[in-house]
Write a protein that holds these residues in place. Structure first.
Motif, short mmCIF file in Angstrom:
data_model
loop_
_atom_site.label_atom_id
_atom_site.label_comp_id
_atom_site.label_asym_id
_atom_site.label_seq_id
_atom_site.Cartn_x
_atom_site.Cartn_y
_atom_site.Cartn_z
N PRO A 80 -15.19 29.87 120.83
CA PRO A 80 -16.10 28.91 121.48
C PRO A 80 -16.51 27.76 120.58
CG PRO A 80 -16.76 31.15 122.00
CD PRO A 80 -15.67 31.27 120.98
N TRP A 81 -16.77 28.04 119.28
CA TRP A 81 -17.21 26.96 118.40
C TRP A 81 -16.09 25.95 118.13
CZ3 TRP A 81 -17.06 32.13 116.88
CH2 TRP A 81 -16.06 32.50 115.98
N ARG A 82 -14.84 26.42 118.13
CA ARG A 82 -13.72 25.49 117.94
C ARG A 82 -13.51 24.63 119.19
NH1 ARG A 82 -10.92 30.30 115.78
NH2 ARG A 82 -11.24 30.29 113.51
N THR A 83 -13.62 25.26 120.34
CA THR A 83 -13.45 24.52 121.60
C THR A 83 -14.53 23.44 121.74
OG1 THR A 83 -12.54 26.50 122.64
CG2 THR A 83 -13.30 24.74 124.10
N ARG A 84 -15.76 23.78 121.39
CA ARG A 84 -16.85 22.81 121.49
C ARG A 84 -16.63 21.64 120.54
NH1 ARG A 84 -23.27 23.85 120.04
NH2 ARG A 84 -24.04 21.86 120.88
N ALA A 85 -16.21 21.94 119.33
CA ALA A 85 -15.98 20.88 118.33
C ALA A 85 -14.86 19.95 118.77
CB ALA A 85 -15.66 21.50 116.97
N GLN A 86 -13.77 20.52 119.29
CA GLN A 86 -12.65 19.70 119.74
C GLN A 86 -13.06 18.79 120.89
OE1 GLN A 86 -9.71 22.65 120.64
NE2 GLN A 86 -9.25 23.10 118.49
N SER A 87 -13.84 19.34 121.83
CA SER A 87 -14.31 18.54 122.97
C SER A 87 -15.22 17.41 122.51
CB SER A 87 -15.06 19.44 123.95
OG SER A 87 -15.61 18.69 125.01
N PHE A 88 -16.12 17.71 121.56
CA PHE A 88 -17.02 16.67 121.06
C PHE A 88 -16.26 15.56 120.35
CE2 PHE A 88 -19.32 14.99 117.37
CZ PHE A 88 -20.35 14.35 118.01
N ARG A 89 -15.34 15.92 119.46
CA ARG A 89 -14.59 14.90 118.73
C ARG A 89 -13.77 14.02 119.67
NH1 ARG A 89 -12.93 19.08 115.26
NH2 ARG A 89 -10.78 18.75 115.92
N LYS A 90 -13.17 14.64 120.68
CA LYS A 90 -12.37 13.88 121.64
C LYS A 90 -13.22 12.88 122.41
CE LYS A 90 -9.18 14.48 125.54
NZ LYS A 90 -8.50 15.48 126.42
N GLN A 91 -14.36 13.33 122.92
CA GLN A 91 -15.24 12.45 123.69
C GLN A 91 -15.85 11.37 122.81
OE1 GLN A 91 -18.51 14.48 125.56
NE2 GLN A 91 -19.16 12.69 126.74
N ASN A 92 -16.28 11.75 121.61
CA ASN A 92 -16.89 10.80 120.69
C ASN A 92 -15.91 9.71 120.27
OD1 ASN A 92 -19.31 10.25 118.85
ND2 ASN A 92 -17.67 10.40 117.35
N ASN A 93 -14.69 10.10 119.90
CA ASN A 93 -13.68 9.13 119.47
C ASN A 93 -13.28 8.21 120.61
OD1 ASN A 93 -13.63 10.16 116.87
ND2 ASN A 93 -11.94 11.56 117.29
N ALA A 94 -13.12 8.76 121.81
CA ALA A 94 -12.71 7.94 122.96
C ALA A 94 -13.76 6.88 123.28
CB ALA A 94 -12.48 8.84 124.18
N PHE A 95 -15.06 7.26 123.24
CA PHE A 95 -16.12 6.31 123.55
C PHE A 95 -16.16 5.17 122.54
CE2 PHE A 95 -20.45 4.79 122.80
CZ PHE A 95 -20.78 4.31 124.06
N TYR A 96 -16.20 5.51 121.26
CA TYR A 96 -16.35 4.47 120.24
C TYR A 96 -15.10 3.62 120.08
CZ TYR A 96 -20.94 6.02 118.76
OH TYR A 96 -22.29 6.31 118.72
N GLU A 97 -13.93 4.21 120.27
CA GLU A 97 -12.71 3.40 120.21
C GLU A 97 -12.71 2.34 121.30
OE1 GLU A 97 -9.40 6.02 120.35
OE2 GLU A 97 -9.76 6.86 118.34
N LYS A 98 -13.20 2.72 122.48
CA LYS A 98 -13.25 1.76 123.59
C LYS A 98 -14.24 0.63 123.31
CE LYS A 98 -14.05 1.32 128.56
NZ LYS A 98 -14.90 0.11 128.37
N VAL A 99 -15.47 0.99 122.90
CA VAL A 99 -16.48 -0.07 122.72
C VAL A 99 -16.15 -0.96 121.53
CG1 VAL A 99 -18.32 1.23 123.84
CG2 VAL A 99 -18.00 1.49 121.37
N VAL A 100 -15.54 -0.40 120.48
CA VAL A 100 -15.14 -1.24 119.33
C VAL A 100 -13.99 -2.15 119.72
CG1 VAL A 100 -14.19 -1.22 117.01
CG2 VAL A 100 -16.00 0.36 117.60
N ASP A 101 -13.01 -1.61 120.44
CA ASP A 101 -11.89 -2.44 120.88
C ASP A 101 -12.37 -3.58 121.78
OD1 ASP A 101 -10.01 -1.03 119.47
OD2 ASP A 101 -9.43 0.26 121.15
N ASP A 102 -13.30 -3.26 122.70
CA ASP A 102 -13.85 -4.30 123.57
C ASP A 102 -14.59 -5.36 122.78
OD1 ASP A 102 -12.81 -3.04 125.76
OD2 ASP A 102 -14.71 -2.15 126.43
#
Length: 383
Positions: free
Chosen positions: A237-259
Motif C-alpha cells: 500500500p505505501w508503494r502504491t500511494r507513493a507512485q500515485s502521488f508522484r504521478k499526479q504531482n509531476n503531471a500537474f506541475y509539468e502542465k502548469v510550467v509548460d503553459d
C-alpha cells in the motif's frame, strides 16, 4: 505435520522481519539512551505517544502539554522525538540565535525511499545540491519581491479578497484565505490567475497540498515506524500511494510550467480591472517567474522543478500565516481597535492602505511581523 514450501517461506520471512525489527529498535533505543530530553507524557512501547496525539485540534492538545509539563515538552511519535516549545523567548533562542544547530529536520524513511528518492523535494530531503540551487533561486525571486515587483498583484488580490469576504459575510473565510494565497502565488509563478476560487487548477493544487502535508508526517506510513517492513516485495500500500502521488504531482506541475514557459497560461487569464497602473503591472506578472527561470537555454539550466518547489513552500507558509491571523483576531480581539485607529489616522476612511503607508503604521507592522514570527516557530522535530 508436514509444511509446504509456501508455508516455510512465509514462516522464514516472518522470522526474518521480526529479527530485523528487534535489531532496529534495539539499536535505536541504545543510540538515544544517553540523550536527556524534556519531560513529557508516558507512551506505549514502540509507538510512544502516537495514539495520544489527536488528529484534530492538535494545537489545543499541545497547549495542554505545555501547561502540564512546562515550556519544553518532548513527545515520542513512534521513535521520532518531537519537542514542543511553549515560550516565545526560548523559541527565539533555539530557532533563531541557534538556528545552525536546530534548523535541520530528519528525513523520514517513507519520504527518502518512496516519495522523493532523488532528493527533488529540497524542503523535505537531506542537505544536497538541490538545497543550494533552491536557495539561489529563492534569493533571485525574493529580490523581485523586495524591489516591489509584486506589490500591484498583492493590492489587486487584497481588494478581490475583501470583496469575496463582504459578499458572503465572511462565512467561507477559510476558503477565501486559501484562494487569495494560491491565486497570488500561481499568478506570480505560473501566470495562472484564480479570481473565483473554483478554478480546476486551484482545486487540483489544494488536493496535492493536502496529500503532501499528510505524507510528510511521521505517521503517514507504517515504514516510518517499522522500516524493516519495506523488505516485503510487491505492490504494498505505501508503494502504491507513493507512485500515485508522484504521478499526479509531476503531471500537474509539468502542465502548469509548460503553459507558463510557452505563454499559454497568460493567454487564458481574465480578471477585474482595478486601475490602469495595476492592470499593466499584473499583465507583466502574468508572464510569470516560471517563464523566466524555467527555460533550458538559461546559463544555470532548466530550473522548472525548483520553481514548483518554491511555489509549494510559498503557498503552505503564507496560508498558515493568514489562518493564524484570523484565529488571533477571534481569540484576542482587544488589539483590533488599536490597529483600526492607527489605520484611520494615517490612511483615512476613503481608501485602503497601500505599501507606501507601511512605514507610518508601526503598530500594524508589528502585528504583521509578530504573526510571521509566531507561525514560524513552535514545533520542531529532532532526529
Amino acid at each position: 505435520m508436514l509444511y509446504s514450501a509456501a508455508q516455510w517461506s512465509v514462516t522464514s520471512i516472518s522470522i526474518f522481519l521480526m529479527v530485523l525489527g528487534l535489531a532496529y529498535f534495539g539499536l535505536r533505543s541504545k543510540s538515544k539512551a544517553g540523550c536527556r530530553l524534556p519531560p513529557g507524557p508516558r507512551g506505549l512501547p514502540l509507538f510512544g505517544n502516537v495514539f495520544q496525539v489527536p488528529t484534530t485540534h492538535i494545537a489545543t492538545y499541545f497547549r495542554r502539554m505545555i501547561r502540564e509539563y512546562g515550556s519544553l515538552v518532548s513527545l515520542n511519535l513512534a521513535g521520532y522525538t518531537v519537542i514542543l516549545v511553549g515560550d516565545l523567548k526560548l523559541s527565539k533562542e533555539l530557532l533563531e540565535k541557534r538556528s545552525a544547530k536546530n534548523s535541520s529536520r530528519p528525513v523520514l524513511p517513507y519520504i527518502r525511499k518512496h516519495i522523493d528518492p532523488n532528493n527533488d523535494f529540497w524542503a523535505l530531503s537531506e542537505e544536497c545540491e538541490p538545497h543550494s540551487l533552491g536557495r539561489k533561486l529563492t534569493a533571485k525571486i525574493m529580490s523581485l519581491v523586495r524591489a516591489g515587483k509584486t506589490e500591484p498583484l498583492h493590492a489587486y488580490e487584497a481588494v478581490l479578497n475583501i470583496q469575496h469576504l463582504l459578499d458572503d459575510g465572511g462565512k467561507d473565510w477559510f476558503h477565501h484565505m486559501e484562494r487569495v494565497v494560491l491565486s497570488t502565488v500561481l499568478t506570480a509563478v505560473f501566470g495562472i490567475h484564480c479570481p473565483t476560487g473554483h478554478e480546476p487548477e486551484l482545486k487540483e493544487l489544494l488536493d496535492l497540498l493536502a496529500e503532501t502535508v499528510d505524507i510528510a508526517t511521521p505517521t503517514a506510513s507504517i515504514i516510518n515506524i517499522f522500516p524493516f517492513l519495506d523488505f516485503i516485495p510487491g505492490p504494498m500500500p505505501w508503494r502504491t500511494r507513493a507512485q500515485s502521488f508522484r504521478k499526479q504531482n509531476n503531471a500537474f506541475y509539468e502542465k502548469v510550467v509548460d503553459d507558463a514557459v510557452t505563454g499559454k497560461a497568460s493567454e487564458m487569464n481574465t480578471y477585474v480591472f482595478v486601475s490602469k497602473q495595476v492592470d499593466v503591472e499584473i499583465n507583466r506578472l502574468l508572464s510569470s517567474w516560471a517563464a523566466f527561470f524555467a527555460k533550458e537555454d538559461k546559463p544555470e539550466g532548466d530550473q522548472r522543478h525548483l520553481v514548483r518547489m518554491f511555489a509549494y513552500a510559498a503557498i503552505e507558509t503564507t496560508t498558515i500565516s493568514l489562518h493564524t491571523f484570523v484565529l488571533a483576531c477571534i481569540r484576542y480581539p482587544e488589539w483590533i481597535a488599536t490597529a483600526q485607529r492607527e489605520i484611520d489616522s494615517v490612511v483615512g476612511t476613503d481608501r485602503l492602505p497601500t505599501f507606501e503607508d507601511r512605514p507610518f503604521l508601526p503598530y500594524v507592522d508589528a502585528i504583521i511581523r509578530g504573526m510571521i514570527f509566531g507561525t514560524s516557530y513552535g514545533l520542531h522535530i529532532v532526529s
